[in-house]
Design a protein around this motif. Structure first.
Motif, PDB file in Angstrom:
ATOM      1  N   LEU A  86       0.844  -1.183   0.000  1.00  0.00           N
ATOM      2  CA  LEU A  86       0.000   0.000   0.000  1.00  0.00           C
ATOM      3  C   LEU A  86       0.883   1.238   0.000  1.00  0.00           C
ATOM      4  O   LEU A  86       1.848   1.325   0.770  1.00  0.00           O
ATOM      5  CB  LEU A  86      -0.906   0.005   1.237  1.00  0.00           C
ATOM      6  N   GLY A  87       0.573   2.186  -0.854  1.00  0.00           N
ATOM      7  CA  GLY A  87       1.398   3.377  -0.954  1.00  0.00           C
ATOM      8  C   GLY A  87       2.809   3.027  -1.387  1.00  0.00           C
ATOM      9  O   GLY A  87       3.019   2.186  -2.272  1.00  0.00           O
ATOM     10  N   ASN A  88       3.816   3.624  -0.722  1.00  0.00           N
ATOM     11  CA  ASN A  88       5.207   3.317  -1.078  1.00  0.00           C
ATOM     12  C   ASN A  88       5.724   2.045  -0.412  1.00  0.00           C
ATOM     13  O   ASN A  88       6.826   1.592  -0.703  1.00  0.00           O
ATOM     14  CB  ASN A  88       6.120   4.510  -0.761  1.00  0.00           C
ATOM     15  N   GLY A  89       4.923   1.459   0.491  1.00  0.00           N
ATOM     16  CA  GLY A  89       5.288   0.194   1.128  1.00  0.00           C
ATOM     17  C   GLY A  89       6.356   0.306   2.196  1.00  0.00           C
ATOM     18  O   GLY A  89       6.762  -0.700   2.785  1.00  0.00           O
ATOM     19  N   LYS A  90       6.814   1.524   2.500  1.00  0.00           N
ATOM     20  CA  LYS A  90       7.904   1.703   3.469  1.00  0.00           C
ATOM     21  C   LYS A  90       7.407   1.807   4.907  1.00  0.00           C
ATOM     22  O   LYS A  90       8.202   1.753   5.848  1.00  0.00           O
ATOM     23  CB  LYS A  90       8.719   2.947   3.111  1.00  0.00           C
ATOM     24  N   GLN A  91       6.100   1.969   5.083  1.00  0.00           N
ATOM     25  CA  GLN A  91       5.553   2.070   6.432  1.00  0.00           C
ATOM     26  C   GLN A  91       5.673   0.723   7.147  1.00  0.00           C
ATOM     27  O   GLN A  91       5.536  -0.330   6.542  1.00  0.00           O
ATOM     28  CB  GLN A  91       4.095   2.536   6.386  1.00  0.00           C
ATOM     29  N   TYR A  92       5.949   0.781   8.441  1.00  0.00           N
ATOM     30  CA  TYR A  92       6.115  -0.451   9.211  1.00  0.00           C
ATOM     31  C   TYR A  92       4.767  -1.009   9.659  1.00  0.00           C
ATOM     32  O   TYR A  92       3.812  -0.270   9.896  1.00  0.00           O
ATOM     33  CB  TYR A  92       7.000  -0.203  10.435  1.00  0.00           C
ATOM     34  N   ILE A  93       4.702  -2.327   9.766  1.00  0.00           N
ATOM     35  CA  ILE A  93       3.531  -3.016  10.297  1.00  0.00           C
ATOM     36  C   ILE A  93       3.938  -3.708  11.593  1.00  0.00           C
ATOM     37  O   ILE A  93       4.796  -4.598  11.588  1.00  0.00           O
ATOM     38  CB  ILE A  93       2.989  -4.058   9.300  1.00  0.00           C
ATOM     39  N   SER A  94       3.348  -3.271  12.697  1.00  0.00           N
ATOM     40  CA  SER A  94       3.568  -3.940  13.977  1.00  0.00           C
ATOM     41  C   SER A  94       2.445  -4.950  14.171  1.00  0.00           C
ATOM     42  O   SER A  94       1.282  -4.581  14.255  1.00  0.00           O
ATOM     43  CB  SER A  94       3.584  -2.921  15.122  1.00  0.00           C
ATOM     44  N   TRP A  95       2.807  -6.221  14.264  1.00  0.00           N
ATOM     45  CA  TRP A  95       1.812  -7.288  14.245  1.00  0.00           C
ATOM     46  C   TRP A  95       1.998  -8.212  15.445  1.00  0.00           C
ATOM     47  O   TRP A  95       3.049  -8.212  16.091  1.00  0.00           O
ATOM     48  CB  TRP A  95       1.947  -8.107  12.952  1.00  0.00           C
ATOM     49  N   ILE A  96       0.982  -9.025  15.716  1.00  0.00           N
ATOM     50  CA  ILE A  96       1.074 -10.054  16.742  1.00  0.00           C
ATOM     51  C   ILE A  96       0.112 -11.188  16.394  1.00  0.00           C
ATOM     52  O   ILE A  96      -1.005 -10.943  15.898  1.00  0.00           O
ATOM     53  CB  ILE A  96       0.772  -9.483  18.149  1.00  0.00           C
ATOM     54  N   HIS A  97       0.546 -12.408  16.602  1.00  0.00           N
ATOM     55  CA  HIS A  97      -0.312 -13.587  16.413  1.00  0.00           C
ATOM     56  C   HIS A  97      -1.344 -13.599  17.535  1.00  0.00           C
ATOM     57  O   HIS A  97      -1.034 -13.321  18.696  1.00  0.00           O
ATOM     58  CB  HIS A  97       0.555 -14.845  16.466  1.00  0.00           C
ATOM     59  N   LYS A 123      -6.540   7.470  -0.158  1.00  0.00           N
ATOM     60  CA  LYS A 123      -7.076   8.657   0.518  1.00  0.00           C
ATOM     61  C   LYS A 123      -8.475   8.980   0.017  1.00  0.00           C
ATOM     62  O   LYS A 123      -9.342   9.411   0.791  1.00  0.00           O
ATOM     63  CB  LYS A 123      -6.133   9.839   0.295  1.00  0.00           C
ATOM     64  N   ILE A 124      -8.710   8.781  -1.276  1.00  0.00           N
ATOM     65  CA  ILE A 124     -10.044   9.017  -1.841  1.00  0.00           C
ATOM     66  C   ILE A 124     -11.041   7.997  -1.292  1.00  0.00           C
ATOM     67  O   ILE A 124     -12.171   8.324  -0.929  1.00  0.00           O
ATOM     68  CB  ILE A 124     -10.008   8.942  -3.382  1.00  0.00           C
ATOM     69  N   MET A 125     -10.597   6.730  -1.196  1.00  0.00           N
ATOM     70  CA  MET A 125     -11.485   5.653  -0.750  1.00  0.00           C
ATOM     71  C   MET A 125     -11.816   5.732   0.741  1.00  0.00           C
ATOM     72  O   MET A 125     -12.953   5.513   1.148  1.00  0.00           O
ATOM     73  CB  MET A 125     -10.827   4.299  -1.046  1.00  0.00           C
ATOM     74  N   PHE A 126     -10.803   6.063   1.556  1.00  0.00           N
ATOM     75  CA  PHE A 126     -10.975   5.948   3.009  1.00  0.00           C
ATOM     76  C   PHE A 126     -10.900   7.267   3.762  1.00  0.00           C
ATOM     77  O   PHE A 126     -11.104   7.288   4.973  1.00  0.00           O
ATOM     78  CB  PHE A 126      -9.922   4.983   3.572  1.00  0.00           C
ATOM     79  N   GLY A 127     -10.593   8.354   3.077  1.00  0.00           N
ATOM     80  CA  GLY A 127     -10.508   9.636   3.766  1.00  0.00           C
ATOM     81  C   GLY A 127      -9.370   9.654   4.781  1.00  0.00           C
ATOM     82  O   GLY A 127      -8.315   9.061   4.573  1.00  0.00           O
ATOM     83  N   LYS A 128      -9.603  10.318   5.904  1.00  0.00           N
ATOM     84  CA  LYS A 128      -8.570  10.459   6.935  1.00  0.00           C
ATOM     85  C   LYS A 128      -8.169   9.105   7.535  1.00  0.00           C
ATOM     86  O   LYS A 128      -7.062   8.963   8.055  1.00  0.00           O
ATOM     87  CB  LYS A 128      -9.055  11.392   8.044  1.00  0.00           C
ATOM     88  N   MET A 129      -9.048   8.136   7.461  1.00  0.00           N
ATOM     89  CA  MET A 129      -8.753   6.804   7.984  1.00  0.00           C
ATOM     90  C   MET A 129      -7.607   6.139   7.229  1.00  0.00           C
ATOM     91  O   MET A 129      -6.969   5.210   7.728  1.00  0.00           O
ATOM     92  CB  MET A 129     -10.005   5.923   7.902  1.00  0.00           C
ATOM     93  N   SER A 130      -7.294   6.624   6.015  1.00  0.00           N
ATOM     94  CA  SER A 130      -6.231   6.026   5.206  1.00  0.00           C
ATOM     95  C   SER A 130      -4.872   6.100   5.886  1.00  0.00           C
ATOM     96  O   SER A 130      -3.944   5.366   5.529  1.00  0.00           O
ATOM     97  CB  SER A 130      -6.159   6.700   3.831  1.00  0.00           C
ATOM     98  N   ILE A 131      -4.733   6.962   6.885  1.00  0.00           N
ATOM     99  CA  ILE A 131      -3.453   7.104   7.579  1.00  0.00           C
ATOM    100  C   ILE A 131      -3.010   5.796   8.227  1.00  0.00           C
ATOM    101  O   ILE A 131      -1.819   5.499   8.305  1.00  0.00           O
ATOM    102  CB  ILE A 131      -3.521   8.235   8.643  1.00  0.00           C
ATOM    103  N   ILE A 132      -3.966   4.970   8.662  1.00  0.00           N
ATOM    104  CA  ILE A 132      -3.589   3.709   9.313  1.00  0.00           C
ATOM    105  C   ILE A 132      -3.063   2.693   8.302  1.00  0.00           C
ATOM    106  O   ILE A 132      -2.420   1.711   8.684  1.00  0.00           O
ATOM    107  CB  ILE A 132      -4.762   3.108  10.119  1.00  0.00           C
ATOM    108  N   LEU A 133      -3.331   2.940   7.016  1.00  0.00           N
ATOM    109  CA  LEU A 133      -2.819   2.068   5.959  1.00  0.00           C
ATOM    110  C   LEU A 133      -1.480   2.566   5.419  1.00  0.00           C
ATOM    111  O   LEU A 133      -0.652   1.766   4.976  1.00  0.00           O
ATOM    112  CB  LEU A 133      -3.826   1.984   4.808  1.00  0.00           C
ATOM    113  N   LEU A 134      -1.269   3.869   5.458  1.00  0.00           N
ATOM    114  CA  LEU A 134      -0.127   4.477   4.770  1.00  0.00           C
ATOM    115  C   LEU A 134       1.022   4.862   5.689  1.00  0.00           C
ATOM    116  O   LEU A 134       2.105   5.190   5.226  1.00  0.00           O
ATOM    117  CB  LEU A 134      -0.592   5.722   4.015  1.00  0.00           C
TER     118      LEU A 134
END
Length: 292
Positions: free
Chosen positions: A184-195, A251-262
């Motif tokens: 998503l986007g440039n793909g450089k954003q980190y994903i903090s995950w947990i099982h 950003k068009i699809m999700f508005g301000k919520m897109s920040i959690i993806l990008l």
């Protein structure tokens, strides 16, 4: 054996946590807006109501309830619901516990790594870092402040700041597992995950091992959106498209919520490891293989 009252017990994490607690011979009661089973009891935040039978002889409360961050666009009303569903529910629990003079052994609350703010940086956040200044940071600050009322009232309190929870069915992983997987986007954003199993075991540790304080509940394996997507594609034998979904489209699809993806930063798991938690799924490849 302890009696544990769970809010949000019918959600993704709550169901799995209840299953494991019952396996470990604990008694579980669930607060629900629409109780259907014998271990579910009515509560209604808007009318300040909790079925008092649910609180009788309760040893621990696990507070998971909260409107989903990612289900709908962040309108003014939606933002307020996201905050109130976490904060006002904790306030209601605190008032009722005091009113009924329930002597809890512990209060355990969910929170989120959004506490540190939602942006991409080289910094690795630890539990003593200051909070961010965006909407998700505001949510988490208020959420945690409501939970810490219990600590201030001399109840042992645990807060788990959680990242993306990986599960076999539902949740973020199901949405990411598209026919063609792409960053998503440039793909450089980190994903903090947990099982999900590790997350549930952390809640159980707070009950069984006197595990108190604030902890980052994420795996110690740093992945960017691109590296996560590549591993997911490989694990599920699906094509990986290196060109990411354009930021402007999200950003068009999700508005301000897109920040959690990008946006996304790295978050440290060292504190919880130093407090004797041993991850079952410390590496993403192992977690994805287990959830395949």
């Amino acid at each position: 054996m302890s009696k544990i009252l769970i809010t949000g017990g019918t959600g993704l994490v709550g169901k799995k946590l209840t299953e494991i607690l019952v396996q470990r011979k604990h008694e579980v009661a669930i607060l629900s807006r629409n109780p259907k089973n014998k271990n579910e009891f009515k509560w209604d935040i808007s009318s300040n109501y909790i079925d008092e039978i649910a609180l009788k002889n309760t040893d621990y409360i696990i507070h998971l309830a909260g409107a989903s961050i990612a289900d709908k666009r962040w309108t003014k009303n939606r933002k307020q619901l996201i905050i109130d569903s976490r904060v006002e529910s904790a306030n209601l629990l605190f008032r009722k516990v005091r009113e009924l003079k329930i002597h809890l052994k512990g209060f355990i609350s969910a929170s989120a790594i959004g506490f540190y703010g939602t942006y991409t940086s080289s910094k690795i956040f630890i539990e003593t870092d200051n909070s961010g200044n965006d909407f998700l940071a505001e949510v988490c600050k208020k959420w945690e402040a409501a939970a810490l009322q219990f600590k201030n009232d001399n109840t042992p309190t645990t807060i788990l700041r959680t990242g993306i929870v990986l599960t076999k069915k539902g949740g973020a992983l199901a949405k990411m597992n598209t026919p063609i997987i792409t960053p998503l986007g440039n793909g450089k954003q980190y994903i903090s995950w947990i099982h999900i199993e590790d997350l549930c075991l952390m809640y159980i540790k707070a009950i069984e091992d006197n595990f108190h304080g604030i902890y980052n509940a994420i795996a110690p394996d740093y992945q960017t959106n691109s590296s996560f997507s590549k591993l997911l594609a490989k694990n599920n034998n699906k094509p990986y498209l290196r060109i990411g979904v354009p930021s402007i489209l999200l950003k068009i699809m999700f508005g301000k919520m897109s920040i959690i993806l990008l946006k996304g930063s790295r978050v440290s798991a060292k504190k919880i490891e130093k407090n004797n938690y041993s991850f079952r799924f410390s590496k993403l490849q192992k977690a994805l293989s287990n959830l395949k």
